[in-house]
Design an enzyme around this catalytic site. Structure first.
Site, PDB file in Angstrom:
ATOM      1  N   LYS A  42      -3.379   9.267  -3.259  1.00  0.00           N
ATOM      2  CA  LYS A  42      -2.952  10.536  -2.676  1.00  0.00           C
ATOM      3  C   LYS A  42      -2.209  11.475  -3.647  1.00  0.00           C
ATOM      4  CE  LYS A  42      -3.688   9.873   2.129  1.00  0.00           C
ATOM      5  NZ  LYS A  42      -3.813   8.596   2.819  1.00  0.00           N
TER       6      LYS A  42
ATOM      7  N   ASP B 157       0.866  -1.182   0.000  1.00  0.00           N
ATOM      8  CA  ASP B 157       0.000   0.000   0.000  1.00  0.00           C
ATOM      9  C   ASP B 157       0.905   1.235   0.000  1.00  0.00           C
ATOM     10  OD1 ASP B 157      -1.647   2.126   0.491  1.00  0.00           O
ATOM     11  OD2 ASP B 157      -2.785   1.167   2.104  1.00  0.00           O
TER      12      ASP B 157
HETATM   13  C1  LIG Z   1      -4.876   7.642   2.968  1.00  0.00           C
HETATM   14  C2  LIG Z   1      -4.549   6.211   2.865  1.00  0.00           C
HETATM   15  C3  LIG Z   1      -5.492   5.277   2.399  1.00  0.00           C
HETATM   16  C4  LIG Z   1      -6.907   5.661   2.048  1.00  0.00           C
HETATM   17  O1  LIG Z   1      -6.977   6.569   1.007  1.00  0.00           O
HETATM   18  P1  LIG Z   1      -8.301   7.485   0.842  1.00  0.00           P
HETATM   19  O2  LIG Z   1      -8.029   8.247  -0.420  1.00  0.00           O
HETATM   20  O3  LIG Z   1      -8.374   8.335   2.065  1.00  0.00           O
HETATM   21  O4  LIG Z   1      -9.447   6.555   0.716  1.00  0.00           O
HETATM   22  C5  LIG Z   1      -5.095   3.959   2.291  1.00  0.00           C
HETATM   23  N1  LIG Z   1      -3.845   3.570   2.621  1.00  0.00           N
HETATM   24  C6  LIG Z   1      -2.914   4.441   3.060  1.00  0.00           C
HETATM   25  C7  LIG Z   1      -1.544   3.961   3.390  1.00  0.00           C
HETATM   26  C8  LIG Z   1      -3.238   5.785   3.212  1.00  0.00           C
HETATM   27  O5  LIG Z   1      -2.319   6.633   3.681  1.00  0.00           O
END
Ligand SMILES: *Cc1c(COP(=O)(O)O)cnc(C)c1O
Length: 422
Positions: free
Chosen positions: A271, A242
């Site tokens: 992001k 992730d």
């Molecule tokens: C922010 C984040 C998410 C979720 O993303 P959203 O756009 O808020 O749904 C998932 N995994 C990680 C590591 C994140 O930092």
């Protein structure tokens, strides 16, 4: 701006209708500055949650959005394709670690995680093996939707309330060895044990590489990630990285996996993908994973959101990745890291501070006690910066374009505010 209406009727992230806290009205943003309605300029330490890596209102990104608006803002992705998506996916395949070559475009980080988990489950369905479990580490954060919540830290997160409604997955202890510490092999012992005990029911391991974000801002040793990859290889379990927070240069490498010289079977990005202009995410998979997923009973991957591959978002993402490809991100992030090392070390001497740590363009100050949100937020705004702490953590991940004097203003504001709140 009607702030009273906002406070009475609008939910902000994790807010209460019974006790709504006031919000700050931002009317425009440029470079590293947020401008409040009364004209106050704040230096942004958050990059709007990791996303605005090139700063706000970047001329190249803004122009890309305008140009695409004149062509088309959106068109369905089922049976139709378009240049912005093709160009973006080509860039993503080029920039991510080599074996990742199939791209699924999705709407947000959480959805990219849902997609990754579904891919892993479909992979094992094709292989006719019953593998319903995911293994991860504590202090992780993977998003707000149900499957994402089920692999997010079950005890220390915003989601512990939902415990009874979520499928139960397996949580190993999170890494204790810091990024710059000497590696200790026993740091991996619990993970290894949990893996071995459960390996026949594991579909995949899901982990945030090197930096655990919203679950605790922990920066761990690359060897931990290397060991995870080795175990997954040994037992044929899939590895999902992730990279939603860490991707696109934030940790000093384009992707945090590179610190451990590993590549995952499935990777999620989000992001910073559009440089913070709008929501877009992607899940990438190796050919082996993609072909196995599609080779099963269903004959395809079972997912397809309405706004999949939104051309406007793809066009801006293209422009953002273009800036990364030609740009100075590497030297910018290295300079930020060097400066954080010096300036955060000073903050580490304050007696209410438990630990300071940094990596790339990420700086973290961990306190002994949780902050008092309303008052500390006000103190930061009065000091001319936008820093949004949570719990015991005051942290910054500024846009890569921040200048040394602006970064010093950010870290001095943190020093000053924490010194005064002792
Ligand atoms: C922010 C984040 C998410 C979720 O993303 P959203 O756009 O808020 O749904 C998932 N995994 C990680 C590591 C994140 O930092």
């Amino acid at each position: 701006m009607n702030l009273e209406f906002d406070q009475q009727h609008i939910w902000h992230p994790y807010t209460s209708t019974l006790n709504p806290l006031p919000c700050y009205p931002v009317s425009r943003a440029n470079g590293v500055y947020l401008e409040l309605e009364d004209g106050t300029q704040l230096i942004d330490g958050m990059s709007s949650w990791w996303s605005t890596i090139h700063g706000y209102n970047h001329p190249v990104l803004t122009q890309a959005a305008k140009d695409q608006l004149d062509q088309m803002s959106h068109v369905m992705f089922g049976g139709i394709t378009h240049q912005p998506a093709v160009e973006l996916c080509k860039k993503l395949v080029e920039m991510t670690p080599a074996p990742l070559e199939h791209v699924f475009l999705a709407d947000s980080g959480s959805v990219a995680v849902e997609v990754a988990l579904k891919m892993a489950l479909q992979y094992w369905h094709t292989k006719q093996q019953h593998r319903p479990k995911f293994l991860t580490v504590r202090h992780g954060y993977h998003g707000d939707t149900f499957a994402a919540m089920s692999v997010t830290d079950p005890d220390n997160s915003m989601h512990s309330l939902y415990k009874g409604f979520l499928p139960e997955h397996i949580f190993a202890n999170s890494p204790e060895c810091g990024f710059f510490d000497e590696w200790r092999e026993d740091d991996f012992e619990d993970f290894r044990q949990q893996f071995i005990e459960n390996q026949t029911s594991l579909a995949a391991v899901i982990i945030e590489p090197i930096v655990q974000g919203a679950g605790g801002m922990r920066l761990y040793h690359p060897t931990f990630l290397k060991r995870v990859r080795e175990l997954c290889d040994e037992f044929g379990v899939l590895l999902i990285a992730d990279e939603i927070a860490t991707g696109f240069g934030r940790t000093g490498k384009l992707f945090a996996c590179e610190h451990a010289q590993i590549s995952p079977d499935i990777m999620c990005v989000g992001k910073a993908l559009t440089g913070g202009y709008m929501t877009l995410s992607a899940t990438l998979a190796t050919k082996h994973v993609a072909d196995t997923v599609c080779g099963g009973e269903a004959g395809c991957f079972m997912h397809g959101p309405t706004f999949m591959g939104n051309p406007l978002a793809c066009a801006v993402a293209n422009a953002s990745l273009g800036l990364l490809q030609q740009g100075d991100w590497q030297s910018q992030v290295a300079a930020i890291e060097e400066q954080l090392a010096v300036e955060l070390s000073d903050i580490g001497h304050l007696e209410n501070v438990k630990d300071v740590r940094w990596l790339g363009a990420i700086g973290v100050v961990e306190l002994h006690q949780p902050v008092e949100m309303a008052s500390i937020q006000k103190a930061f705004v009065e000091a001319g910066v936008w820093v949004r702490p949570f719990g015991r953590l005051v942290y910054i991940m500024p846009p890569f374009i921040i200048q040394p004097n602006e970064l010093t203003k950010l870290t001095s504001a943190i020093y000053q505010v924490l010194d005064q709140s002792r």
